[in-house]
Write an enzyme that holds these catalytic residues in place. Structure first.
Site, mmCIF file in Angstrom:
data_model
loop_
_atom_site.group_PDB
_atom_site.id
_atom_site.type_symbol
_atom_site.label_atom_id
_atom_site.label_comp_id
_atom_site.label_asym_id
_atom_site.label_seq_id
_atom_site.Cartn_x
_atom_site.Cartn_y
_atom_site.Cartn_z
ATOM 1 N N MET A 30 0.860 -1.185 0.000
ATOM 2 C CA MET A 30 0.000 0.000 0.000
ATOM 3 C C MET A 30 0.903 1.244 0.000
ATOM 4 O O MET A 30 0.513 2.310 0.480
ATOM 5 C CB MET A 30 -0.932 -0.011 1.207
ATOM 6 C CG MET A 30 -1.893 -1.194 1.178
ATOM 7 S SD MET A 30 -3.435 -0.916 2.056
ATOM 8 C CE MET A 30 -2.856 -0.763 3.726
ATOM 9 N N HIS A 34 9.089 0.951 2.906
ATOM 10 C CA HIS A 34 10.061 0.984 3.998
ATOM 11 C C HIS A 34 10.952 -0.254 3.930
ATOM 12 O O HIS A 34 10.814 -1.075 3.005
ATOM 13 C CB HIS A 34 9.340 1.091 5.348
ATOM 14 C CG HIS A 34 8.279 0.048 5.546
ATOM 15 N ND1 HIS A 34 8.541 -1.309 5.518
ATOM 16 C CD2 HIS A 34 6.948 0.165 5.746
ATOM 17 C CE1 HIS A 34 7.432 -1.977 5.717
ATOM 18 N NE2 HIS A 34 6.433 -1.108 5.838
ATOM 19 N N GLY A 36 10.964 -2.976 5.438
ATOM 20 C CA GLY A 36 10.256 -4.263 5.380
ATOM 21 C C GLY A 36 9.911 -4.601 3.935
ATOM 22 O O GLY A 36 10.176 -5.711 3.456
ATOM 23 N N HIS A 37 9.337 -3.601 3.219
ATOM 24 C CA HIS A 37 9.015 -3.847 1.799
ATOM 25 C C HIS A 37 10.286 -4.130 1.003
ATOM 26 O O HIS A 37 10.296 -4.980 0.114
ATOM 27 C CB HIS A 37 8.350 -2.608 1.177
ATOM 28 C CG HIS A 37 7.035 -2.239 1.767
ATOM 29 N ND1 HIS A 37 6.783 -1.014 2.334
ATOM 30 C CD2 HIS A 37 5.872 -2.948 1.883
ATOM 31 C CE1 HIS A 37 5.535 -0.961 2.745
ATOM 32 N NE2 HIS A 37 4.958 -2.125 2.502
ATOM 33 N N GLY A 149 5.179 -10.119 4.428
ATOM 34 C CA GLY A 149 6.015 -10.032 5.624
ATOM 35 C C GLY A 149 5.371 -10.729 6.823
ATOM 36 O O GLY A 149 4.146 -10.694 6.995
ATOM 37 N N ASP A 152 2.784 -9.200 9.565
ATOM 38 C CA ASP A 152 1.334 -9.356 9.446
ATOM 39 C C ASP A 152 1.012 -10.845 9.347
ATOM 40 O O ASP A 152 0.546 -11.344 8.315
ATOM 41 C CB ASP A 152 0.836 -8.597 8.216
ATOM 42 C CG ASP A 152 1.100 -7.110 8.345
ATOM 43 O OD1 ASP A 152 0.659 -6.515 9.336
ATOM 44 O OD2 ASP A 152 1.786 -6.546 7.473
ATOM 45 N N GLN A 155 -2.422 -11.997 8.334
ATOM 46 C CA GLN A 155 -2.624 -11.754 6.895
ATOM 47 C C GLN A 155 -1.960 -12.867 6.074
ATOM 48 O O GLN A 155 -2.502 -13.325 5.069
ATOM 49 C CB GLN A 155 -2.050 -10.391 6.524
ATOM 50 C CG GLN A 155 -2.062 -10.091 5.038
ATOM 51 C CD GLN A 155 -1.753 -8.645 4.721
ATOM 52 O OE1 GLN A 155 -2.637 -7.809 4.726
ATOM 53 N NE2 GLN A 155 -0.500 -8.339 4.442
ATOM 54 N N SER A 188 4.477 0.962 7.921
ATOM 55 C CA SER A 188 4.221 2.299 7.361
ATOM 56 C C SER A 188 3.644 3.224 8.423
ATOM 57 O O SER A 188 3.850 4.429 8.398
ATOM 58 C CB SER A 188 3.228 2.199 6.213
ATOM 59 O OG SER A 188 3.704 1.281 5.270
HETATM 60 O O1 PAF Z 1 -0.063 -5.620 3.792
HETATM 61 C C1 PAF Z 1 -0.507 -4.727 3.052
HETATM 62 O O2 PAF Z 1 0.158 -3.726 2.755
HETATM 63 C C2 PAF Z 1 -1.901 -4.858 2.471
HETATM 64 O O3 PAF Z 1 -2.752 -5.477 3.373
HETATM 65 C C3 PAF Z 1 -1.937 -5.566 1.109
HETATM 66 C C4 PAF Z 1 -1.488 -7.003 1.218
HETATM 67 C C5 PAF Z 1 -1.050 -4.828 0.115
HETATM 68 C C6 PAF Z 1 -3.350 -5.582 0.550
HETATM 69 O O4 PAF Z 1 -3.841 -4.300 0.360
#
Ligand code: PAF
Length: 282
Positions: A30, A34, A36-37, A149, A152, A155, A188
Site C-alpha cells: 500500500m 520501507h 520491510g518492503h 512479511g 502481518d 494476513q 508504514s
Molecule cells: O499488507 C498490506 O500492505 C496490504 O494489506 C496488502 C497485502 C497490500 C493488501 O492491500
C-alpha cells in the site's frame, strides 16, 4: 522504470513475459515503502526474472474512514526507493475505479476462525477487504511468486488460505519481520508516531520477548497481567491484545506446555495508531 496504472496493459505485459518463460513475482503493497518492503522486493529480485510491485491503498480493508484518510502516502518517494533497488522493477499503481469498477466493496470470504480473532475482531471485515484485493491482484498477475512479511502473520495465513483454495500455481514466500534498532517492527504506520511515542514504542517488542521468555516460569494469565500493566502505564499507550495462539489454526492457547506450535501476538494502540507484532515461541 515502467509505471502502469491500467489492468489491461499489465495483463498484456504478463502474457508476453509468460510466453517467454519468464518467472514473475508480485509484491503487493500500500506504498510508504520501507525497509520491510525492501526486504520483500530484494527477495523477489533474487527469485524471478520480472518483479512487479503494486502500490494501492485498498479502501475496503479499512473499517475506519479516518484510518484510511490518515494512512501515509508518499508516492514519489516510493518510486525513488524502488528505482534505487533496480530500474527493471515494474510498478502497478491503479486508481480506485480501476480496481473497483462497479462498487467499492469487499466480497465475503470464509476463513473459519482465522479472520474472526485479533485483527479480524478489532477491525471487522478487514480481512474480507484484504482477501478481495489480493484475489483481484492474483487474478491480474497470476505470479509465480508472491511475497508477504511475517509482521502481518494473520494476513499471511489468510493469503495462504486464498492460494490453497484458488491459486495453486502461486508460491507464497514469507519474509522475516524487519525491525528498527529499538526492536519496533517496521511498518508504514510508524511514521505517524511522534518522537516520544516512537522512543517508548520499544516496549512492544520487549514485551513480546518477555512473554516468550516467561512461558516456562509464569502462567499465561500472569504474563498478560504484567504486560498489560506495563504498557497501559505509558502515556498514550493502550494494549488491545496479547494473545497466545496456535501458529496454524490461531486457536487460543491457555497452557503453553501443551502446544508445540505457539505464536504470541500483540497489538498496541499509541495515540490511536495501531501497531501489531508477533513472535514465534515454539
Ligand atoms: O499488507 C498490506 O500492505 C496490504 O494489506 C496488502 C497485502 C497490500 C493488501 O492491500
Amino acid at each position: 522504470m515502467i509505471i502502469e496504472n491500467k489492468i489491461k496493459n499489465v495483463k498484456k505485459s504478463i502474457s508476453y513475459d509468460k510466453r517467454n518463460n519468464k518467472k514473475i513475482s508480485l509484491v503487493p503493497t500500500m506504498g510508504s515503502i520501507h525497509k520491510g518492503h525492501i526486504s520483500l522486493i530484494e527477495e523477489a529480485l533474487k527469485k524471478s526474472d520480472v518483479v512487479w510491485v503494486s502500490i494501492f491503498i485498498n479502501p475496503t480493508q479499512f473499517n475506519d474512514l479516518d484510518d484510511y484518510k490518515n494512512y501515509p502516502r508518499s508516492f514519489n518517494q516510493d518510486i525513488d526507493i524502488i528505482h534505487s533497488l533496480s530500474q527493471n522493477i515494474r510498478i502497478f499503481s491503479p486508481e480506485i475505479n480501476e480496481m473497483y469498477s462497479e462498487r467499492i466493496s469487499y466480497k465475503k470470504f470464509d476463513f473459519g476462525k482465522i479472520d474472526k480473532v485479533m485483527e479480524g475482531k478489532y477491525r471487522p471485515n478487514h480481512f474480507n477487504g484484504v482477501a478481495t484485493i489480493v484475489t483481484k491482484l492474483f487474478n491480474i498477475f497470476k505470479p509465480d511468486y508472491t511475497f508477504f512479511g511475517q509482521k502481518d502473520f494473520q494476513q499471511v495465513l489468510i493469503v495462504k488460505n486464498i492460494i490453497e483454495k484458488n491459486f495453486n500455481g502461486i508460491k507464497l514466500i514469507t519474509c522475516k519481520t524487519v525491525r528498527e534498532t529499538n526492536g519496533l517492527a517496521i511498518s508504514s504506520r510508524n511514521r505517524l508516531l511522534d518522537e516520544d511515542d516512537y522512543v517508548n514504542s520499544k516496549i512492544i517488542y520487549e514485551m513480546l520477548v518477555f512473554a516468550k521468555d516467561s512461558l516456562n516460569k509464569l502462567k499465561i494469565s500472569e504474563i498478560k497481567d504484567y504486560v498489560s500493566s506495563k504498557i497501559n502505564s505509558i502515556p498514550n499507550f493502550k494494549l488491545d491484545y496479547l494473545d497466545f495462539r496456535n501458529s496454524n489454526s490461531l486457536e487460543k492457547i491457555i497452557c503453553s506446555k501443551s502446544n508445540q506450535n505457539l505464536h504470541i501476538f500483540i497489538c498496541v494502540k499509541i495515540n490511536g495508531i495501531r501497531l501489531i507484532d508477533n513472535i514465534n515461541a515454539k
